[in-house]
Design an enzyme around this catalytic site. Structure first.
Site, PDB file in Angstrom:
ATOM      1  N   ARG A  80     -11.831 -13.676  56.213  1.00  0.00           N
ATOM      2  CA  ARG A  80     -12.311 -15.058  56.112  1.00  0.00           C
ATOM      3  C   ARG A  80     -11.273 -15.832  55.328  1.00  0.00           C
ATOM      4  O   ARG A  80     -10.562 -15.273  54.508  1.00  0.00           O
ATOM      5  CB  ARG A  80     -13.616 -15.105  55.307  1.00  0.00           C
ATOM      6  CG  ARG A  80     -14.784 -14.427  55.953  1.00  0.00           C
ATOM      7  CD  ARG A  80     -16.035 -14.554  55.067  1.00  0.00           C
ATOM      8  NE  ARG A  80     -15.750 -14.422  53.629  1.00  0.00           N
ATOM      9  CZ  ARG A  80     -16.023 -15.324  52.711  1.00  0.00           C
ATOM     10  NH1 ARG A  80     -16.596 -16.456  53.026  1.00  0.00           N
ATOM     11  NH2 ARG A  80     -15.747 -15.112  51.443  1.00  0.00           N
ATOM     12  N   TYR A 104      -8.922  -1.357  45.372  1.00  0.00           N
ATOM     13  CA  TYR A 104      -8.720  -2.514  44.506  1.00  0.00           C
ATOM     14  C   TYR A 104     -10.080  -2.886  43.933  1.00  0.00           C
ATOM     15  O   TYR A 104     -11.056  -3.013  44.656  1.00  0.00           O
ATOM     16  CB  TYR A 104      -8.153  -3.739  45.254  1.00  0.00           C
ATOM     17  CG  TYR A 104      -8.081  -4.894  44.277  1.00  0.00           C
ATOM     18  CD1 TYR A 104      -6.996  -5.030  43.426  1.00  0.00           C
ATOM     19  CD2 TYR A 104      -9.151  -5.772  44.133  1.00  0.00           C
ATOM     20  CE1 TYR A 104      -6.968  -6.023  42.462  1.00  0.00           C
ATOM     21  CE2 TYR A 104      -9.122  -6.764  43.171  1.00  0.00           C
ATOM     22  CZ  TYR A 104      -8.030  -6.888  42.337  1.00  0.00           C
ATOM     23  OH  TYR A 104      -8.007  -7.854  41.357  1.00  0.00           O
ATOM     24  N   ASP A 118     -11.928  -5.515  40.912  1.00  0.00           N
ATOM     25  CA  ASP A 118     -11.835  -6.448  39.801  1.00  0.00           C
ATOM     26  C   ASP A 118     -12.403  -5.783  38.550  1.00  0.00           C
ATOM     27  O   ASP A 118     -13.114  -4.778  38.622  1.00  0.00           O
ATOM     28  CB  ASP A 118     -12.624  -7.728  40.136  1.00  0.00           C
ATOM     29  CG  ASP A 118     -11.781  -8.697  40.955  1.00  0.00           C
ATOM     30  OD1 ASP A 118     -10.548  -8.726  40.770  1.00  0.00           O
ATOM     31  OD2 ASP A 118     -12.361  -9.432  41.785  1.00  0.00           O
ATOM     32  N   ARG A 175       4.903 -15.571  42.508  1.00  0.00           N
ATOM     33  CA  ARG A 175       4.325 -16.594  41.638  1.00  0.00           C
ATOM     34  C   ARG A 175       4.995 -16.594  40.275  1.00  0.00           C
ATOM     35  O   ARG A 175       5.687 -15.641  39.912  1.00  0.00           O
ATOM     36  CB  ARG A 175       2.818 -16.402  41.478  1.00  0.00           C
ATOM     37  CG  ARG A 175       2.393 -15.090  40.867  1.00  0.00           C
ATOM     38  CD  ARG A 175       0.868 -15.019  40.751  1.00  0.00           C
ATOM     39  NE  ARG A 175       0.425 -13.653  40.502  1.00  0.00           N
ATOM     40  CZ  ARG A 175      -0.840 -13.266  40.449  1.00  0.00           C
ATOM     41  NH1 ARG A 175      -1.806 -14.141  40.640  1.00  0.00           N
ATOM     42  NH2 ARG A 175      -1.154 -12.005  40.218  1.00  0.00           N
ATOM     43  N   ARG A 232     -13.172 -25.259  51.199  1.00  0.00           N
ATOM     44  CA  ARG A 232     -14.188 -25.920  50.379  1.00  0.00           C
ATOM     45  C   ARG A 232     -14.143 -27.418  50.621  1.00  0.00           C
ATOM     46  O   ARG A 232     -13.093 -28.019  50.452  1.00  0.00           O
ATOM     47  CB  ARG A 232     -13.827 -25.692  48.913  1.00  0.00           C
ATOM     48  CG  ARG A 232     -14.868 -24.953  48.165  1.00  0.00           C
ATOM     49  CD  ARG A 232     -14.439 -24.835  46.726  1.00  0.00           C
ATOM     50  NE  ARG A 232     -14.492 -23.448  46.325  1.00  0.00           N
ATOM     51  CZ  ARG A 232     -13.918 -22.969  45.249  1.00  0.00           C
ATOM     52  NH1 ARG A 232     -13.214 -23.767  44.464  1.00  0.00           N
ATOM     53  NH2 ARG A 232     -14.042 -21.710  44.938  1.00  0.00           N
TER      54      ARG A 232
HETATM   55  C1  LIG Z   1      -1.592  -8.005  39.455  1.00  0.00           C
HETATM   56  C2  LIG Z   1      -3.051  -7.766  39.218  1.00  0.00           C
HETATM   57  C3  LIG Z   1      -3.844  -8.808  38.785  1.00  0.00           C
HETATM   58  C4  LIG Z   1      -5.207  -8.595  38.573  1.00  0.00           C
HETATM   59  N1  LIG Z   1      -5.965  -9.655  38.177  1.00  0.00           N
HETATM   60  C5  LIG Z   1      -7.285  -9.496  37.988  1.00  0.00           C
HETATM   61  C6  LIG Z   1      -8.088 -10.604  37.611  1.00  0.00           C
HETATM   62  O1  LIG Z   1      -7.621 -11.731  37.469  1.00  0.00           O
HETATM   63  N2  LIG Z   1      -9.428 -10.381  37.428  1.00  0.00           N
HETATM   64  C7  LIG Z   1      -9.993  -9.141  37.576  1.00  0.00           C
HETATM   65  O2  LIG Z   1     -11.202  -9.006  37.383  1.00  0.00           O
HETATM   66  N3  LIG Z   1      -9.243  -8.061  37.905  1.00  0.00           N
HETATM   67  C8  LIG Z   1      -7.911  -8.212  38.123  1.00  0.00           C
HETATM   68  N4  LIG Z   1      -7.127  -7.118  38.469  1.00  0.00           N
HETATM   69  C9  LIG Z   1      -7.754  -5.768  38.538  1.00  0.00           C
HETATM   70  C10 LIG Z   1      -7.707  -5.038  37.166  1.00  0.00           C
HETATM   71  O3  LIG Z   1      -6.359  -4.868  36.773  1.00  0.00           O
HETATM   72  C11 LIG Z   1      -8.389  -3.669  37.283  1.00  0.00           C
HETATM   73  O4  LIG Z   1      -9.738  -3.849  37.656  1.00  0.00           O
HETATM   74  C12 LIG Z   1      -8.382  -2.802  36.015  1.00  0.00           C
HETATM   75  O5  LIG Z   1      -7.199  -2.890  35.291  1.00  0.00           O
HETATM   76  C13 LIG Z   1      -8.611  -1.359  36.412  1.00  0.00           C
HETATM   77  O6  LIG Z   1      -8.766  -0.534  35.279  1.00  0.00           O
HETATM   78  P1  LIG Z   1      -8.618   1.068  35.432  1.00  0.00           P
HETATM   79  O7  LIG Z   1      -9.031   1.646  34.130  1.00  0.00           O
HETATM   80  O8  LIG Z   1      -9.295   1.518  36.650  1.00  0.00           O
HETATM   81  O9  LIG Z   1      -7.067   1.298  35.729  1.00  0.00           O
HETATM   82  P2  LIG Z   1      -5.765   1.148  34.805  1.00  0.00           P
HETATM   83  O10 LIG Z   1      -5.834  -0.077  33.993  1.00  0.00           O
HETATM   84  O11 LIG Z   1      -4.598   1.320  35.697  1.00  0.00           O
HETATM   85  O12 LIG Z   1      -5.843   2.393  33.825  1.00  0.00           O
HETATM   86  C14 LIG Z   1      -5.463   3.697  34.197  1.00  0.00           C
HETATM   87  C15 LIG Z   1      -4.724   4.306  33.031  1.00  0.00           C
HETATM   88  O13 LIG Z   1      -4.534   5.698  33.273  1.00  0.00           O
HETATM   89  C16 LIG Z   1      -3.286   6.067  32.748  1.00  0.00           C
HETATM   90  N5  LIG Z   1      -2.849   7.317  33.410  1.00  0.00           N
HETATM   91  C17 LIG Z   1      -2.641   7.493  34.741  1.00  0.00           C
HETATM   92  N6  LIG Z   1      -2.274   8.766  34.971  1.00  0.00           N
HETATM   93  C18 LIG Z   1      -2.239   9.394  33.780  1.00  0.00           C
HETATM   94  C19 LIG Z   1      -1.942  10.715  33.379  1.00  0.00           C
HETATM   95  N7  LIG Z   1      -1.561  11.653  34.248  1.00  0.00           N
HETATM   96  N8  LIG Z   1      -2.014  11.016  32.051  1.00  0.00           N
HETATM   97  C20 LIG Z   1      -2.373  10.085  31.141  1.00  0.00           C
HETATM   98  N9  LIG Z   1      -2.683   8.818  31.482  1.00  0.00           N
HETATM   99  C21 LIG Z   1      -2.622   8.480  32.782  1.00  0.00           C
HETATM  100  C22 LIG Z   1      -2.380   4.886  33.071  1.00  0.00           C
HETATM  101  O14 LIG Z   1      -1.251   4.882  32.224  1.00  0.00           O
HETATM  102  C23 LIG Z   1      -3.332   3.709  32.823  1.00  0.00           C
HETATM  103  O15 LIG Z   1      -3.201   3.200  31.515  1.00  0.00           O
HETATM  104  C24 LIG Z   1      -5.784  -7.315  38.773  1.00  0.00           C
HETATM  105  C25 LIG Z   1      -4.969  -6.270  39.224  1.00  0.00           C
HETATM  106  C26 LIG Z   1      -3.634  -6.501  39.474  1.00  0.00           C
HETATM  107  C27 LIG Z   1      -2.808  -5.376  40.016  1.00  0.00           C
END
Ligand SMILES: Cc1cc2nc3c(=O)[nH]c(=O)nc-3n(C[C@H](O)[C@H](O)[C@H](O)COP(=O)(O)OP(=O)(O)OC[C@H]3O[C@@H](n4cnc5c(N)ncnc54)[C@H](O)[C@@H]3O)c2cc1C
Length: 365
Positions: free
Chosen positions: A171, A349, A351, A279, A175
């Protein structure tokens, strides 16, 4: 002995650890990076809170998640209203009356905009879209597609739009109001003091060790705890035995400038195909009343194909990768001690609010 070893001090790991610690369990959180908070990590540069791994705007329609995060941070009233720069022409996003009146000066009212869009779409009405280009043309017509979608999307995915699958754009909301707020959720903002401070507060009372890679010494880490929560890449966990899942990665180029206000907005998307970055983020605009009047910090964001050793950001959600993920998931479903969570552990992916919600549920909240 710990009840839980949590691999990853990102949002999922921190919320899970916070909940289990609150339930009286003994948790150890490790991360291979030298900081907590994973991809939502932010740090001060020149008195400005910089989002190191891309701009993060918290938004949610989940009341339980909003209540939960407010235990650990106060949020400002930031709303994300990005602007698009197409060869020097500036347009508001998401597509709304501000965009339409700028793109087509004869459009003044919602009825004018509806009429114009209908004209723009008419040329493609009979097409059965075979790729993203045709899909976008059918949804919004040529002007918006060529100025605001084509170049940006091709940079993001590293492929021409006519070689990308149409399902990427299901989609394209338009708006018919003068409303530039990117998100529709009732709650939105940035934690005052930064995301890292918020995660730090979540982790109070939980032991955290940084610069520790679980995969470098899996057996001895496993011996430390009854259960393991793994939030790293699932394909890496299994030694890529079925092959690598595909991701898009990002490269960030951050610069301090001697100007108080560079672009007047937090996010400026470059939607042409010649500008190599997607960006520019100007971090001070996420905060209100920032005290540094003379300097600003900007980050240019480049999209790139992921390969081993890079940070993985966006999973490539096509049929091939979905099938490959299923093979890894089958293995993970058989694990009795290890459970996979977060965006990398489940190859999705998500949020932030979704990640928090899942961590709360998985922790039995
Ligand atoms: C560019 C971008 C912009 C975004 N903007 C938004 C936004 O505006 N709003 C929103 O709601 N969400 C946003 N998101 C999504 C958001 O980043 C995620 O929802 C969130 O960070 C996910 O958290 P997580 O704990 O799953 O992963 P992560 O934050 O990736 O944490 C995983 C951790 O595990 C660690 N790790 C991995 N493997 C190992 C290992 N073998 N040993 C030890 N440590 C390890 C990594 O180092 C990392 O620190 C965005 C994502 C991106 C990519």
């Amino acid at each position: 002995m710990y009840d839980y070893l949590i691999v990853g001090a990102g949002l999922y790991g921190a919320v899970f650890a916070q909940q289990k610690t609150e339930q009286g369990k003994k948790c150890l959180v490790i991360d291979r990076r030298d900081h907590i908070a994973g991809n939502i990590y932010s740090e001060q540069i020149e008195g400005i809170e910089v989002h190191k791994y891309g701009p993060h705007i918290f938004h949610t329609d989940k009341e339980n998640v909003w209540e939960y995060v407010n235990r650990f941070a106060k949020f400002n009233h930031f709303t994300y209203c990005p602007v698009a720069d197409y060869r020097g022409e500036l347009y508001n996003l998401p597509f709304n009356m501000n965009t339409f009146t700028k793109m087509w000066p004869d459009v003044k009212t919602p009825a004018d905009a509806e009429k114009k869009l209908a004209e723009q779409r008419a040329e493609f009405a009979e097409i059965e879209p075979k790729n993203l280009e045709e899909q976008a043309l059918k949804l919004v017509g040529r002007d918006i597609y060529e100025k605001l979608i084509k170049g940006y999307t091709e940079k993001q995915w590293g492929r021409p739009c006519n070689e990308l699958p149409s399902f990427i754009i299901k989609r394209l909301p338009v708006r018919m109001t003068f409303d530039n707020n990117y998100f529709n959720h009732p709650h939105q903002g940035i934690p005052i003091g930064g995301y890292t401070a918020m995660v730090e507060k979540m982790l109070i009372g939980t032991e955290v060790r940084l610069d520790e890679d679980y995969l470098s010494n899996r057996e001895s880490y496993d011996a430390l705890a009854d259960k393991v929560i793994y939030t790293g890449q699932i394909d890496e966990y299994y030694g890529y035995q079925f092959g690598e899942l595909q991701y898009r990665s990002l490269r960030f180029e951050t610069e301090v400038l001697d100007v108080g206000n560079y672009q007047g907005v937090a996010g400026m998307n470059y939607t042409d195909s010649d500008t190599p970055f997607t960006r520019i983020v100007e971090h001070k605009h996420f905060e209100f009343g920032n005290r540094n009047p003379d300097k600003t910090v900007i980050t240019r964001e480049y999209s790139q194909t992921w390969s081993k050793g890079m940070d993985a950001y966006y999973p490539v959600n096509d049929a091939e990768n979905a099938a490959l993920y299923e093979k890894y998931k089958e293995l993970s479903d058989k694990e009795s001690k290890v459970r996979f969570g977060g965006r990398l552990g489940t190859y999705r992916y998500m949020d932030m609010d979704q990640v928090i919600n899942e961590a709360l549920m998985d922790a039995g909240a």
